[in-house]
Write a protein that holds these residues in place. Structure first.
Motif, PDB file in Angstrom:
ATOM      1  N   ASP A  81       0.761  -1.106  -0.012  1.00 22.74           N
ATOM      2  CA  ASP A  81       0.114   0.276  -0.483  1.00 22.74           C
ATOM      3  C   ASP A  81       0.826   1.184   0.038  1.00 22.74           C
ATOM      4  O   ASP A  81       2.038   1.467   0.391  1.00 22.74           O
ATOM      5  N   VAL A  82       0.426   2.158  -0.707  1.00 20.30           N
ATOM      6  CA  VAL A  82       1.095   3.484  -1.057  1.00 20.30           C
ATOM      7  C   VAL A  82       0.459   4.648   0.893  1.00 20.30           C
ATOM      8  O   VAL A  82      -0.595   4.475   0.277  1.00 20.30           O
ATOM      9  N   VAL A  83       1.052   4.513   1.874  1.00 18.15           N
ATOM     10  CA  VAL A  83       0.629   5.324   2.720  1.00 18.15           C
ATOM     11  C   VAL A  83       0.565   6.611   3.024  1.00 18.15           C
ATOM     12  O   VAL A  83       0.026   7.008   3.506  1.00 18.15           O
ATOM     13  N   LEU A  84       2.085   6.664   2.059  1.00 17.61           N
ATOM     14  CA  LEU A  84       2.356   8.277   2.138  1.00 17.61           C
ATOM     15  C   LEU A  84       2.502   8.596   0.626  1.00 17.61           C
ATOM     16  O   LEU A  84       3.567   8.504   0.190  1.00 17.61           O
ATOM     17  N   PRO A  85       1.221   9.346  -0.192  1.00 20.09           N
ATOM     18  CA  PRO A  85       1.892  10.158  -1.639  1.00 20.09           C
ATOM     19  C   PRO A  85       3.611  10.607  -1.785  1.00 20.09           C
ATOM     20  O   PRO A  85       3.658  11.197  -0.903  1.00 20.09           O
ATOM     21  N   PRO A  86       3.451  10.690  -2.964  1.00 19.93           N
ATOM     22  CA  PRO A  86       4.542  11.663  -2.974  1.00 19.93           C
ATOM     23  C   PRO A  86       4.489  13.455  -2.461  1.00 19.93           C
ATOM     24  O   PRO A  86       3.233  13.716  -2.938  1.00 19.93           O
ATOM     25  N   THR A  87       5.348  13.802  -1.337  1.00 16.01           N
ATOM     26  CA  THR A  87       5.048  14.738  -0.604  1.00 16.01           C
ATOM     27  C   THR A  87       6.556  15.831  -0.021  1.00 16.01           C
ATOM     28  O   THR A  87       7.218  14.501   0.250  1.00 16.01           O
ATOM     29  N   SER A  88       5.943  16.770   0.101  1.00 18.28           N
ATOM     30  CA  SER A  88       7.199  17.437   0.317  1.00 18.28           C
ATOM     31  C   SER A  88       7.125  18.025   2.507  1.00 18.28           C
ATOM     32  O   SER A  88       8.017  17.978   2.780  1.00 18.28           O
ATOM     33  N   SER A  89       6.023  17.737   2.608  1.00 19.09           N
ATOM     34  CA  SER A  89       5.589  17.265   3.972  1.00 19.09           C
ATOM     35  C   SER A  89       6.707  16.096   4.273  1.00 19.09           C
ATOM     36  O   SER A  89       5.260  15.338   5.166  1.00 19.09           O
ATOM     37  N   ILE A  90       6.791  16.611   5.676  1.00 18.66           N
ATOM     38  CA  ILE A  90       7.817  15.588   6.082  1.00 18.66           C
ATOM     39  C   ILE A  90       7.081  15.147   7.600  1.00 18.66           C
ATOM     40  O   ILE A  90       7.198  14.329   7.800  1.00 18.66           O
TER      41      ILE A  90
END
Length: 648
Positions: free
Chosen positions: A519-528
């Motif tokens: 599962d993709v639990v976090l799509p690409p983001t800049s919010s670490i």
């Protein structure tokens, strides 16, 4: 003074829609006050506006510009300008550069001012300031603090005034500013949409009225805006006469010390803001109320020494610290004039360190302690998803040289960095030696006693710097990883790598594999910080579907590559390598790995296997992925020098 509506007419004579009035904005009182205070005292250093989309951040900033006093220059009086700085602006466009056209046409060395000069005595607005190159943010903040721009480049030495109200807006979901840049904004305000139904109705009602007839709507608030503008102008005139008493200065120092504020910038900003607030309300002396307002605007963001620290300042906590500061604001009479027999140890001001620990450099990864050579042993009470101890992680890089987004991880070519060679001129800097050599080659056919340069001789520069990458964490959350709370150590390692990704301006994504799927639990983001919160809720157990993990990661990388083709990906796999479930799970995992390799995706496998008997399966997976291999102890080791470079 011209009304806000009148300043919305362009010189062409074509009437434009009147700007949205400053006084018509519903709510956002704290933001409006912060902007007005910076307009009164430009030395405060600007305002950072953090908030979700659709909260009128840009509207408020644009409305402020119409309220600033007119500017007198060589052409007479003119309205103050609102200068917008695009995220993709170059350094030359921001601070200025040599005027190439004048040099080539007239042979005269001349300077062409940039956006900072245009913003003098106006507003410089940067939307999505968190996406601006770090070195450009530094330039803006230096100019805002000093009130001048100094340019020393390409044989040109130039200095000019640049006093402006700096306003940066950002959506935290798109990534945070680094703490050291965050601290350099004078004030910071977090804005959110109201949850009150009546307030939301009024916002919509006013916006619809404005869209129906902008001129009439602006005229309805012209008197209120004119009153605010007059207040700003009067406060500016009154500012130099406002007194900051010794009592309030001591209160400011005590308050900043109570909040453990690093450095002295916070103290100065609070003092300037309190003085501006006193001038705005017509007073001649700063009081405790002015200090409290200033602290509420100037201190919350200075508490964020780390990207994972929660922003903001609780009112109750501020009240508590104000009470503590009040005890030190009025020293007893016998301490105000110490005699020769007084014990110097009784004076807290004699402590040269001010009771503070010298801060570490936030631009570098957190240095590991002496126990960082091995993964941390989880405490018996931790759940399998509770992150373990963090450490200073080794640098993982994508090999080769990319053309990606600015950052601090892998090598790249771009508008900044060191000059490595010359190329065809494209407007992004001149390679002087290359230009002279090109002109010299044509000297014979052109004739004359001196080498002449024309536009065809210009050579550009190729610069090599650093880029930010898409770092995809593929985390094995199966039952074998959860055994003996081993996943606690793994999530601690992921948090350490996330911290490193934040500092290097990467985008991150998190994929977990457990049971029968990934599962993709976090799509690409800049919010670490969102990634860290997702790790807290990580579910574990079941088999290890390595094949599905590799395939899902491949899909994510390809999808993001289509959206952002210049951002190279680095996949970090944290697993013990035990593929289980179905027929020939190891064989299917290696086939899936080969499909990821076929897309030229760089990978690193972090071996999380522990115990006396080790099967070495993660190393086999690293071979299948053509990836660099590192064990979890090595990842955190302070003794291992160098850089992990993933295989192409």
């Amino acid at each position: 003074m011209s009304s806000p509506a009148s300043t919305s007419l362009h010189n062409s004579g074509v009437e434009q829609p009147a700007g949205y009035p400053f006084s018509a904005i519903v709510g956002q009182d704290k933001l409006r006050l912060a902007l007005v205070l910076c307009a009164v005292h430009t030395g405060i250093g600007g305002v950072l506006v953090r908030g979700e989309k659709g909260t009128a951040k840009s509207t408020v900033v644009r409305a402020l510009a119409a309220l600033l006093p007119p500017v007198d220059d060589e052409n007479g009086s003119r309205p103050a300008r609102l200068v917008e700085l695009p995220v993709g602006a170059t350094e030359d466009r921001v601070i200025g550069s040599i005027d190439l056209e004048k040099i080539l046409r007239d042979g005269e060395r001349a300077f062409q001012p940039g956006l900072l000069a245009s913003a003098h005595r106006g507003v410089l607005y940067v939307d999505e300031v968190n996406l601006l190159h770090d070195h450009l943010v530094d330039l803006l903040l230096d100019a805002a603090a000093m009130g001048r721009v100094h340019v020393e480049r390409d044989g040109v030495s130039h200095s000019h005034a640049a006093r402006f109200v700096l306003v940066g807006t950002m959506n935290p979901e798109e990534g945070e500013l680094r703490p050291q840049l965050l601290d350099r904004f004078g004030l910071a305000v977090d804005v959110t949409a109201s949850r009150d139904v009546d307030v939301r109705m009024e916002v919509v009602r006013r916006r619809l009225d404005y869209e129906r007839d902008s001129a009439s709507f602006a005229a309805g608030y012209a008197a209120e805006d004119a009153e605010v503008a007059a207040g700003i102008a009067a406060a500016r005139e009154r500012l130099d006469g406002v007194v900051l008493p010794e009592t309030e200065l001591r209160r400011i120092a005590a308050l900043c010390a109570a909040f453990d504020v690093d450095g002295m910038r916070g103290d100065l900003v609070v003092a300037r803001t309190a003085t501006a607030h006193a001038a705005l309300r017509g007073a001649t002396e700063v009081t405790e109320d002015d200090v409290r307002v200033a602290a509420e605007l100037a201190l919350p963001h200075r508490r964020r020494r780390d990207p994972f620290d929660a922003p903001g300042l609780d009112d109750g906590e501020l009240d508590e610290k104000m009470e503590q500061a009040a005890a030190q604001a009025d020293p007893p009479a016998d301490e105000s004039d110490p005699g020769p027999d007084d014990d110097p140890d009784d004076d807290p001001d004699d402590d040269p360190d001010g009771g503070q620990t010298p801060p570490s450099d936030p631009g570098e990864p957190t240095p590991p302690d002496d126990s960082a050579d091995s993964p941390p042993a989880p405490s018996p009470g931790n759940s399998s998803s509770t992150p373990g101890r963090e450490f200073g992680a080794r640098l993982l890089q994508v090999p080769g040289v990319g053309d990606g987004a600015p950052g601090r991880r892998s090598r790249s070519r771009g508008a900044s960095g060191r000059v490595v060679r010359s190329t065809a001129f494209s407007g992004n800097g001149i390679h002087l030696v290359g230009t002279l050599l090109a002109a010299a080659e044509k000297h014979a056919e052109r004739g004359g006693s001196r080498v002449r340069i024309d536009g065809r001789d210009l050579r550009g520069v190729v610069r090599e710097g650093r880029e930010g990458n898409l770092v995809v964490f593929l985390v094995d959350a199966s039952g074998s990883m959860a055994a003996r709370d081993r996943l606690s150590a793994v999530t601690g390692a992921v948090v350490s790598l996330l911290r490193d990704a934040y500092q290097r301006r990467d985008k991150v994504a998190v994929v977990t594999m457990r049971g029968s799927d990934a599962d993709v639990v976090l799509p690409p983001t800049s919010s670490i910080d969102i990634a860290v919160r997702r790790l807290d809720d990580l579910k574990t157990g079941g088999r290890t579907p390595l094949a599905q993990g590799f395939l899902r990661t491949r899909e994510l990388v390809l999808r993001e590559r289509a959206r952002d083709p210049q951002r190279r990906a680095l996949v970090v796999v944290l697993t013990d390598g035990r593929a289980t479930g179905g027929t020939d799970p190891v064989g299917r995992a290696k086939i899936a790995a080969s499909r990821l390799v076929a897309e030229s995706v760089a990978s690193v496998v972090v071996d999380c296997e522990s115990g006396m008997i080790r099967l070495g399966l993660a190393k086999d997976m690293a071979t299948a992925l053509r990836a660099a291999y590192v064990s979890l102890p090595e990842l955190s080791s302070s003794q291992v020098a160098g850089v992990v470079r993933a295989a192409a």
